[in-house]
Write a protein that holds these residues in place. Sequence first.
Motif, PDB file in Angstrom:
ATOM      1  N   GLY A   1      35.251  56.173   9.342  1.00  0.00           N
ATOM      2  CA  GLY A   1      33.817  56.201   8.902  1.00  0.00           C
ATOM      3  C   GLY A   1      33.083  57.197  10.010  1.00  0.00           C
ATOM      4  N   SER A   2      31.559  56.701   9.781  1.00  0.00           N
ATOM      5  CA  SER A   2      30.634  57.454  10.683  1.00  0.00           C
ATOM      6  C   SER A   2      30.762  57.431  12.012  1.00  0.00           C
ATOM      7  CB  SER A   2      29.134  57.180  10.049  1.00  0.00           C
ATOM      8  OG  SER A   2      28.970  55.786  10.253  1.00  0.00           O
ATOM      9  N   GLY A   3      31.570  56.678  12.603  1.00  0.00           N
ATOM     10  CA  GLY A   3      31.442  56.365  13.850  1.00  0.00           C
ATOM     11  C   GLY A   3      32.310  57.103  14.941  1.00  0.00           C
ATOM     12  N   LEU A   4      33.070  58.139  14.051  1.00  0.00           N
ATOM     13  CA  LEU A   4      34.053  58.859  14.934  1.00  0.00           C
ATOM     14  C   LEU A   4      33.239  60.000  16.026  1.00  0.00           C
ATOM     15  CD1 LEU A   4      37.223  59.618  14.926  1.00  0.00           C
ATOM     16  CD2 LEU A   4      36.287  61.553  13.416  1.00  0.00           C
ATOM     17  N   ASN A   5      33.720  60.062  17.111  1.00  0.00           N
ATOM     18  CA  ASN A   5      33.136  60.615  18.309  1.00  0.00           C
ATOM     19  C   ASN A   5      34.101  61.687  18.871  1.00  0.00           C
ATOM     20  OD1 ASN A   5      34.581  59.054  19.747  1.00  0.00           O
ATOM     21  ND2 ASN A   5      32.548  57.749  20.496  1.00  0.00           N
ATOM     22  N   LYS A   6      35.293  61.751  18.385  1.00  0.00           N
ATOM     23  CA  LYS A   6      36.400  62.778  18.966  1.00  0.00           C
ATOM     24  C   LYS A   6      37.297  63.137  17.860  1.00  0.00           C
ATOM     25  CE  LYS A   6      39.885  58.901  20.039  1.00  0.00           C
ATOM     26  NZ  LYS A   6      40.685  58.609  21.034  1.00  0.00           N
TER      27      LYS A   6
ATOM     28  N   ASP B   1      29.574  40.640   3.082  1.00  0.00           N
ATOM     29  CA  ASP B   1      28.755  40.938   1.886  1.00  0.00           C
ATOM     30  C   ASP B   1      27.834  42.054   1.610  1.00  0.00           C
ATOM     31  OD1 ASP B   1      29.632  38.632   0.975  1.00  0.00           O
ATOM     32  OD2 ASP B   1      27.927  37.192   1.476  1.00  0.00           O
ATOM     33  N   LEU B   2      27.359  42.524   2.913  1.00  0.00           N
ATOM     34  CA  LEU B   2      27.037  44.111   3.086  1.00  0.00           C
ATOM     35  C   LEU B   2      27.961  45.101   2.652  1.00  0.00           C
ATOM     36  CD1 LEU B   2      24.380  45.718   3.534  1.00  0.00           C
ATOM     37  CD2 LEU B   2      25.053  45.683   6.166  1.00  0.00           C
ATOM     38  N   MET B   3      29.096  44.989   3.173  1.00  0.00           N
ATOM     39  CA  MET B   3      30.185  45.747   2.726  1.00  0.00           C
ATOM     40  C   MET B   3      30.505  45.791   1.290  1.00  0.00           C
ATOM     41  SD  MET B   3      34.190  45.739   4.025  1.00  0.00           S
ATOM     42  CE  MET B   3      33.489  46.611   5.853  1.00  0.00           C
ATOM     43  N   GLU B   4      30.337  44.476   0.491  1.00  0.00           N
ATOM     44  CA  GLU B   4      30.568  44.523  -0.743  1.00  0.00           C
ATOM     45  C   GLU B   4      29.774  45.080  -1.601  1.00  0.00           C
ATOM     46  OE1 GLU B   4      32.992  42.149  -3.562  1.00  0.00           O
ATOM     47  OE2 GLU B   4      33.286  42.685  -1.451  1.00  0.00           O
TER      48      GLU B   4
ATOM     49  N   ASN C   1      36.121  49.300   9.165  1.00  0.00           N
ATOM     50  CA  ASN C   1      35.053  49.121   8.354  1.00  0.00           C
ATOM     51  C   ASN C   1      35.125  50.061   7.124  1.00  0.00           C
ATOM     52  OD1 ASN C   1      34.390  46.396   9.337  1.00  0.00           O
ATOM     53  ND2 ASN C   1      32.292  47.132   9.965  1.00  0.00           N
ATOM     54  N   ASN C   2      35.259  51.155   7.454  1.00  0.00           N
ATOM     55  CA  ASN C   2      35.398  52.211   6.329  1.00  0.00           C
ATOM     56  C   ASN C   2      36.710  52.045   5.481  1.00  0.00           C
ATOM     57  OD1 ASN C   2      36.240  55.438   5.584  1.00  0.00           O
ATOM     58  ND2 ASN C   2      34.191  54.935   5.476  1.00  0.00           N
TER      59      ASN C   2
END
Length: 501
Positions: free
Chosen positions: A131-136, A27-30, A59-60
């Motif tokens: 999404g924003s979690g990419l680290n490489k 629901d937060l994604m919504e 999630n993205n």
Amino acid sequence: MLPLLTSPQIREGDAYTIANEPISSVDLMERASKAFVGWFVNHFPDKKKAISVYCGTGNNGGDGLAIARMLNEHQYKSINVKVARFSDKASDDFNTNFDRLQQTTISLTEIKPGEGLPPESSPIIIDALLGSGLNKPLEGDYKRLVNYLNSLKTTIVAVDVPTGFFSEGEIQPDAIIIKADLVITFQQPKINFLLPDSTPYIDCWEVVNIGIDEKFVRSLNSPYQAVEEKDIRKLLKPRHKFSNKGTYGHALIVAGQEETMGAALLSAAACAYAGSGLTTACVPKSGLTALNSYMPELMAMVRNGAEVPVIEWDKFSSIGIGPGLGKQEDALALFADVLTNYEKPIVIDADALNLLATHGELWSEIPPNSILTPHMKEFDRLFGDHANWWSRIQTGLVKAKELGLYILLKNDYTIIITPTGKVYFNTTSNAAMATGGMGDVLTGIITSLLAQKYSSEEACIIGAYVHGKAGDELALPNRLNVVMPAQLAARLPATMAKLMA
């Protein structure tokens, strides 16, 4: 201040909101997708244009699936979704939204590892791959897909961050990243949006609020903060009845040589316009006529050749030094004299910074809480070459603490680094201000604020903000391509009065 969060902190904020609102993650994604769509439909109103939504399986990608469904509900006529199935893994919320999408008539294509990429003709692409979690850095199929999308002549709108873009940390110059015309990002801008390293990948960005718990976000105590207008309104001190010129201090601007008097005039004028009760300009004798003609309200302390003037140190509430000062021996002697004898914080700019870079013995003489105001090249002369802006910030944090100084690193979003480990991003200014002399004006403003008994931190934050705000008020409503520094200096009293109202 608006906290700017790192990727781990963003995840913490999401998790806290889910647990304590309470709200389910899907629901937060919504809610996030609805906020994205709300902005999108107001700025892309042509519902006949085809839109392709590219989704990963995290999630993205789940956001992208929900966005496609909502655009379809808004009567966009030609929505298609392409899911990059480059992994066997998929998040639960992605799977939920995938099932929801299959209940619609939206065209869905899956791209498998190593397969040929489907033809693409949509004039608008929504990027919801990673999404924003990419680290490489991107590699393999994602790299191939991003290169393909970047080769198309389309408008690309990224969800939260462009695929391949790091929300914080170093961005390599050869990084493979989606080149987004627009990023619609959630809750607050990502730190790297505010750095010039983002320029090749992001034309513009907009923030949409998705209801993350603000009290918790502030409790995370991020060292990175964006300055907002309400902060300046709280910090500025209006003038009161029965005050006089002595109430607002006496500032000294040490600047100018025979051929660079413009810098001295701009800096001293800005100091007066920003509110110092008295402003004295220490200038060469050859510049006295120019000073008196330019602004008779300014007082003069005349320098005769290489002779260091006798300065009554207790007379001055603040000193700014450097604009147009030169790098000759007389300038060095004068700078050393100021550092040796003045005990209050000093604003150090321009040629004074260059002297500091080449005469290491001067560092130990700088009064505590003084302010350095370098642009990028001056910063690197002081502290060594840097490959990117993130590394400059990290160096600035080390040096500000080590030296007990404030570093104001000039940029579109000017960065203020404090000895206590805070990093403030200014949020005013525009490209019309990119002209010689703007830095001299900023030095005058900050020196003026110190004279008026603002702390070094307050002087940096307020100074950068009102400098940019005055430029915005001149440029944006009037559609000016260039704002001249003298115009901006003269605008300061009106800008500051509005902020104090």
